[in-house]
Scaffold this motif. Sequence first.
Motif, mmCIF file in Angstrom:
data_model
loop_
_atom_site.group_PDB
_atom_site.id
_atom_site.type_symbol
_atom_site.label_atom_id
_atom_site.label_comp_id
_atom_site.label_asym_id
_atom_site.label_seq_id
_atom_site.Cartn_x
_atom_site.Cartn_y
_atom_site.Cartn_z
ATOM 1 N N PRO A 5 0.821 -1.222 0.000
ATOM 2 C CA PRO A 5 0.000 0.000 0.000
ATOM 3 C C PRO A 5 0.854 1.270 0.000
ATOM 4 N N ARG A 6 2.028 1.217 0.620
ATOM 5 C CA ARG A 6 2.899 2.406 0.664
ATOM 6 C C ARG A 6 3.399 2.763 -0.737
ATOM 7 N N ASP B 98 3.089 6.411 -5.343
ATOM 8 C CA ASP B 98 2.823 6.630 -6.766
ATOM 9 C C ASP B 98 1.712 7.649 -6.964
ATOM 10 N N LEU B 99 0.620 7.527 -6.219
ATOM 11 C CA LEU B 99 -0.489 8.468 -6.344
ATOM 12 C C LEU B 99 -0.070 9.870 -5.925
ATOM 13 N N THR B 100 0.718 9.961 -4.869
ATOM 14 C CA THR B 100 1.216 11.260 -4.416
ATOM 15 C C THR B 100 2.082 11.900 -5.488
ATOM 16 N N SER B 101 2.948 11.116 -6.112
ATOM 17 C CA SER B 101 3.813 11.644 -7.178
ATOM 18 C C SER B 101 2.998 12.175 -8.343
ATOM 19 N N LYS C 51 -4.518 8.059 -12.173
ATOM 20 C CA LYS C 51 -4.472 9.430 -12.683
ATOM 21 C C LYS C 51 -5.457 10.305 -11.920
ATOM 22 N N ILE C 52 -5.304 11.607 -12.095
ATOM 23 C CA ILE C 52 -6.188 12.563 -11.439
ATOM 24 C C ILE C 52 -7.548 12.519 -12.132
ATOM 25 N N LEU D 13 -7.776 9.024 -2.415
ATOM 26 C CA LEU D 13 -7.765 10.465 -2.175
ATOM 27 C C LEU D 13 -6.377 10.921 -1.744
ATOM 28 N N VAL D 14 -5.823 11.884 -2.488
ATOM 29 C CA VAL D 14 -4.514 12.462 -2.166
ATOM 30 C C VAL D 14 -4.729 13.928 -1.816
ATOM 31 N N THR D 15 -4.149 14.364 -0.708
ATOM 32 C CA THR D 15 -4.207 15.755 -0.288
ATOM 33 C C THR D 15 -2.797 16.326 -0.304
ATOM 34 N N VAL D 16 -2.656 17.525 -0.858
ATOM 35 C CA VAL D 16 -1.358 18.186 -0.939
ATOM 36 C C VAL D 16 -1.506 19.595 -0.368
#
Length: 181
Positions: A6-7, A12-15, A136-137, A87-90
């Motif tokens: 999962p990490r 990958d999603l964060t990148s 992808k987004i 869900l990715v938060t930046v």
Amino acid sequence: MNTISPRVVADDLTSVAIRGIHLMVDGSVADLAEVTHPDGFTRERKAAPPWARGSGPEAIHALAEWLRDAFTDMSYDIHATAVENDLVTVYATMHGRQIGPLVFYTEDGAVDNAFPATGKTFAMTESHWFRMRDGKIFEHWANRDDLGMARQLGWLPPSPVFLLRSIQLERRAVREVRSGR
């Protein structure tokens, strides 16, 4: 059985999300297609010009072009990220300098507000939220310190000269909307 941790997936999603943010500065449609789902969209399109409100990489690029026409020297400092499922938060700071007018629109495409170029710089904090699909987004929305940016750019409190320039720009933008440009 070969499984992916999962990490690794979260990294990958964060990148992809971070790359999507940076591509708003200078990415092409092809670059944005690498990180944007074909049906991807941003909720931020509500205030954008009608021609920058669609879905997919082309629409995201049109939105980026709208911002690039108003701001130069754009860059993002990434401070923190978090991932939960898709869900990715930046959390980031956007920097830039206003070199062109920035016109905001209502949901029905009418001119809402018009801000003439000031030549001033700004730095505003933002949190970006990305719903990912197929790596992808797919969906994007943001919370920004628009009030802080407005103060730094000299939009608030407005001087009489700035108000006059804003009214002139708004009238010109309304004429352009009416003529279909």
